[in-house]
Design an enzyme around this catalytic site. Sequence first.
Site: not given
Length: 247
Positions: A72-74, A12
């Site tokens: 998931g990804c914040f 990411r």
Amino acid sequence: MARLTVSPTASRFAISKASLLCMAGVVVLAALYWSPSAVAEKPVPIPPPSAQALAGLAPASPAEDTVVFAGGCFWGIQAVFQHTTGVLQAVSGYAGGTPADANYQRVSGGGTGHAEAVQVRFDPRQISYAQLLQIYFSVAHDPTQLNRQYPDVGPQYRSAVFYADASQKALAERYIAELDAAKVFPAKIVTQLSPLSGFYPAEKYHQNYATLHPDALYIARYDLPKIANLKTLLPGVYREQPVLVAN
């Protein structure tokens, strides 16, 4: 079949800082995220909790209330709720573990008990907890993925509602039961319901990430579509200008 393995956390950041990588690295990472197997989240139109699900619950606070969502990804969860009318603040952070482990380096290893989460503070006079649940299950993430959300894998990316009180827990339980019974998703909902023992804000560079980095490949691929889906599916609660965390 063997496949390229890239740490979800590292990838990411590698994508968001692609200008610092060599061209070959950029091509590899772009291929990973834009491959047919990396399908962006699709919205699932779902009804709000029914009158039966709401029956007998304590009335909402007249001023403001708070709930913590993980999925998931914040970055994406935060962005969705920052674009939701009635949300006073949405903060990226960590929930489920101890204060000592509440930092990105430790949480990204997957063994702390923490999930990447978002604390949503909202005005019940403008938007209800029931409506927030509808947004959470329909456009914010896929609640049928166990310990992952698309390319991000591990318990730190699990689907979870960290409830503040018995009413929040009861409504989430009833709503999940209704959605499973109606088979609105192709698989069973795996969202965990856990009491909120503590929420720890993430580092400053994680706050407002989708707003500040809309051109990052990860944001463009996975998070901007969530905001667009909110606008399309639930236009009555969509706000064009996000409410941002002051850094």
